[in-house]
Design a protein around this motif. Sequence first.
Motif: not given
Length: 302
Positions: A280-292
Motif C-alpha cells: 500500500i505504501a508503494k502504491i500511494d505514498k500518502t496512504a495511512v496504513a497500519d497493521g495488527i
Amino acid sequence: MKHAYVFPGQGSQFQGMGKSFYDNNPKAKSLFEKANEILGFRISDIMFTGTDEDLKQTKVTQPAVFLHSVIGFLCLDNPTPAMTAGHSLGEFSALVANGTLAFEDALRLVAIRANAMQKACEATPSTMAVVLGLEDAKVEEVCATITDDVVVPANYNCPGQLVISGTVPAVERAMELMKAAGAKRAMLLPVGGAFHSPLMAPAQAELQDAIEKMTFNTPTCPVYQNVVAKAVSDPAEIKKNLISQLTGAVRWTQCVQAMIADGAQRFTEVGPGKVLQGLIAKIDKTAVADGISTGLEDAVAK
C-alpha cells in the motif's frame, strides 16, 4: 474517517501463529476448536507447533492464514469497516469481515479451494515468478508474445512488482525476455503451481460448484474484489468474481487505488505479516496504513 480493512494471502504464515489467541481468548479458542471440527484435523496444532514445511502445504497454509486473519478480526473490539479487500486467499477473510459469508461457510470454501488448487498443481508442472522494475504494460506485452504455452500476469502487487504465472518452460522463457526488456530482477517463487492462471481451471470448476451452493449475504460494506478492482455489494456478483479469481489476475494495485479514490483514509491489515502495508505504501505514498499481526495476538488476548 473511512477505514478499510485488508487481509493477506498465502505466504504470510509463520510458526506459532495464533497460539496466544487460543491460550488467552476464550472466543478465539472456541473458533479454533470449531475450525478443527469442520476441517476434520487439528489445524490448530499445526499452526501452533508445526514446522515451516508443515505450514507450507497448501491444504494447511490457506486455512491457517484465513483463521489467523478472521479470528483476529472477530476478536477485535467492535471493528467497523467502511470497505474491505483481501489479496487472493485474503478475499475470503474480507467477505467474513463484511458479513457476506459466515465464518464456518467461508472456512469450508477455503478448504475446498486449497485442496482443489493442490490437485491442479500436481496435474501440471507449473510455477510463478516475480518481475521487478518493469511497467505493467511491458510485462503484459511480453507474456502475450508467448503464444505456444501458458504464461500470464497473475498478481499486480504494486507499481514495478508484478507476478507472472504459467507452465515452468513458459515462465522461464518469459523471465529471460523480461530481463532483456529491462527488468531489474525476475525470480522464480517457491510456490507449488501456477495460481491465478488458466492452469487453475480444474480447481475453479470444483470451487464454483461449492460457491454456488453456499449462502452469500448482502454485505455491511463493499468488498473490493481482486478480478474487478472496484466496490462490489451484490451477493450474486461477489460469487461470480470469487469464482473468476482462481484463473484471473489479482489486481491489488488497482484495488487499493480504487479504495483511495472512494475515500479510504486509513488501511488496517489484519492477519499474519506486514506484506500488504508495504504494498500500500508503494502504491500511494500518502496512504495511512497500519497493521495488527503478531501484535494483534497480544491485543486480543484479554
